[in-house]
Design a protein around this motif. Structure first.
Motif, mmCIF file in Angstrom:
data_model
loop_
_atom_site.group_PDB
_atom_site.id
_atom_site.type_symbol
_atom_site.label_atom_id
_atom_site.label_comp_id
_atom_site.label_asym_id
_atom_site.label_seq_id
_atom_site.Cartn_x
_atom_site.Cartn_y
_atom_site.Cartn_z
ATOM 1 N N TRP A 18 0.923 -1.258 -0.046
ATOM 2 C CA TRP A 18 0.175 0.098 -0.016
ATOM 3 C C TRP A 18 0.728 1.330 -0.026
ATOM 4 C CZ3 TRP A 18 -0.737 4.469 3.006
ATOM 5 C CH2 TRP A 18 -2.009 5.054 2.669
ATOM 6 N N LEU A 19 1.780 1.249 0.781
ATOM 7 C CA LEU A 19 2.602 2.504 1.034
ATOM 8 C C LEU A 19 3.461 2.694 -0.338
ATOM 9 C CD1 LEU A 19 4.375 1.585 4.437
ATOM 10 C CD2 LEU A 19 2.840 3.732 3.770
ATOM 11 N N THR A 20 4.039 1.659 -0.921
ATOM 12 C CA THR A 20 4.661 1.605 -2.301
ATOM 13 C C THR A 20 3.687 2.175 -3.438
ATOM 14 O OG1 THR A 20 6.304 -0.044 -1.804
ATOM 15 C CG2 THR A 20 5.920 0.509 -4.181
ATOM 16 N N THR A 21 2.487 1.744 -3.279
ATOM 17 C CA THR A 21 1.427 2.178 -4.491
ATOM 18 C C THR A 21 1.426 3.688 -4.361
ATOM 19 O OG1 THR A 21 0.533 -0.010 -4.493
ATOM 20 C CG2 THR A 21 -0.753 1.899 -5.249
ATOM 21 N N PHE A 60 4.863 -7.101 -13.895
ATOM 22 C CA PHE A 60 4.294 -6.162 -14.591
ATOM 23 C C PHE A 60 2.595 -5.997 -14.032
ATOM 24 C CE2 PHE A 60 7.601 -6.726 -17.833
ATOM 25 C CZ PHE A 60 8.017 -5.341 -17.731
ATOM 26 N N ALA A 61 2.136 -7.017 -13.573
ATOM 27 C CA ALA A 61 0.874 -6.968 -13.062
ATOM 28 C C ALA A 61 0.643 -6.035 -11.915
ATOM 29 C CB ALA A 61 0.267 -8.664 -12.480
ATOM 30 N N ALA A 65 -1.265 -2.320 -11.673
ATOM 31 C CA ALA A 65 -2.277 -1.974 -10.678
ATOM 32 C C ALA A 65 -1.841 -0.529 -9.956
ATOM 33 C CB ALA A 65 -1.985 -2.951 -9.341
ATOM 34 N N ILE A 66 -0.399 -0.293 -9.983
ATOM 35 C CA ILE A 66 0.157 1.068 -9.388
ATOM 36 C C ILE A 66 -0.337 2.192 -10.380
ATOM 37 C CG2 ILE A 66 1.983 2.262 -8.623
ATOM 38 C CD1 ILE A 66 3.164 -0.466 -7.486
ATOM 39 N N PRO A 105 -1.045 -4.734 -17.811
ATOM 40 C CA PRO A 105 0.445 -5.211 -17.794
ATOM 41 C C PRO A 105 1.143 -5.020 -19.121
ATOM 42 C CG PRO A 105 -1.236 -6.608 -16.527
ATOM 43 C CD PRO A 105 -2.090 -5.597 -17.319
ATOM 44 N N THR A 106 0.205 -5.262 -20.205
ATOM 45 C CA THR A 106 0.958 -5.334 -21.525
ATOM 46 C C THR A 106 1.519 -3.857 -21.914
ATOM 47 O OG1 THR A 106 -0.452 -7.173 -22.496
ATOM 48 C CG2 THR A 106 0.497 -5.372 -24.021
#
Length: 324
Positions: A68-71, A158-159, A163-164, A169-170
């Motif tokens: 969560w923090l990284t996002t 990449f998934a 999300a971030i 992902p592609t």
């Protein structure tokens, strides 16, 4: 940092130690995303502010606090990078990333289950902090930079990157691939660490001796020197180009500032120099070297970017305590 008032929010946070241990990782990430430790610290502070703005129940419901923090930190950086280009167009003179002294880099790499088609594409944390690398990052779009740093440097799949950054992902794979091409196009053949140190030492000695011929011999014909004063101290507004021009410029500085003291130092993990007057750093120089020739010199004179060097030592948990 204190929680907002209220009975639920006043409850002790049993995960405080684990949450705060993420700070090193967040600083590592945000510095690479922004090229400024000052801005990185502000982003991390804002990230923790948002964490503690939630209720204890909301925090407890988050399965991966570190994720969560990284996002949140990455998204704040993505927003800042979107406006950074406009801000830097208004910057006085050339903008160079903030240099780091020895001791400011805390490696705490995050390894996820994600894989990449070619492991050789991945960049190590050590490589990703040198000045030449950071300068190339400035040429990327915000989305390229975030996708590349998260995947190739910090090993997010990449998934997870998708999300971030809010893309597929592609699309993130394509962004990282585009960023990788920029890196490959700009990279000089890596010189051994000992040779880099010898070259910087020889440059220092020739500079102190005002030996223009020796300086020219150490510089690649197309060498470029870039100064960053930020409008706060005198610095050239445009890069100096060509070996002879760069050599004469540096030799001339000794006459202008005769009491300048040059010290060898590690700058962003690479051999560099620190110029001091009256014992205080006034400029930090980083170098890019191909073979035994210097191709780029970045001289940071902006005092706002030298606070860590002036402080003398850095503790990972605090502002302004730098080692160098």
């Amino acid at each position: 940092m204190t929680n907002p008032s209220g009975p639920e929010r006043d409850r002790p946070d049993p995960g405080l130690s684990a949450i705060m241990s993420e700070r090193h990782q967040l600083i590592n990430l945000t510095y690479r995303l922004l090229g400024s430790l000052t801005e990185a610290e502000d982003v991390v502070q804002e990230t923790y502010t948002r964490w503690y703005a939630m209720s204890a129940r909301e925090r407890d419901a988050i399965e991966s606090p570190g994720g969560w923090l990284t996002t949140v930190a990455s998204r704040i950086c993505l927003d800042q990078l979107g406006s950074a280009r406009a801000r830097r167009e208004r910057y006085v003179g050339e903008w160079v990333p903030e240099p780091l002294p020895t001791g400011t880099e805390w490696i705490s790499g995050r390894w996820s289950g994600g894989t990449t088609a070619d492991p050789a594409d991945r960049v190590t944390l050590d490589e990703s902090v040198n000045m030449a690398f950071l300068v190339v990052l400035e040429l990327m779009t915000p989305a390229e930079r975030v996708a590349f740093i998260l995947h190739d440097v910090f090993r997010y799949s990449f998934a997870e990157v998708a999300a971030i950054v809010g893309r597929t992902p592609t699309a993130c794979r394509q962004l990282a691939s585009s960023a990788r091409r920029r890196i490959r196009t700009s990279q000089s053949p890596a010189a051994p660490a000992a040779r880099r140190a010898d070259t910087v030492r020889a440059f220092k000695q020739a500079w102190e001796a005002k030996d223009i011929d020796a300086l020219i011999g150490l510089l690649a014909p197309e060498a470029t020197a870039t100064g960053d004063g930020g409008g706060l101290v005198p610095a050239l507004l445009r890069p100096v180009e060509g070996a002879e021009e760069v050599a004469r410029f540096f030799a001339g500085r000794i006459d202008v500032v005769p009491d300048l003291t040059l010290l060898e130092s590690t700058v962003n993990g690479q051999p560099g120099l620190v110029a001091k007057m009256d014992g205080a750093p006034v400029s930090v120089l980083a170098f890019d070297i191909a073979g035994d020739r210097i191709t780029q010199i970045w001289s940071v004179l902006n005092p706002d970017k030298l606070r860590l060097w002036r402080a003398g030592s850095l503790l990972p948990e605090g502002r302004g305590d730098a080692a160098g």
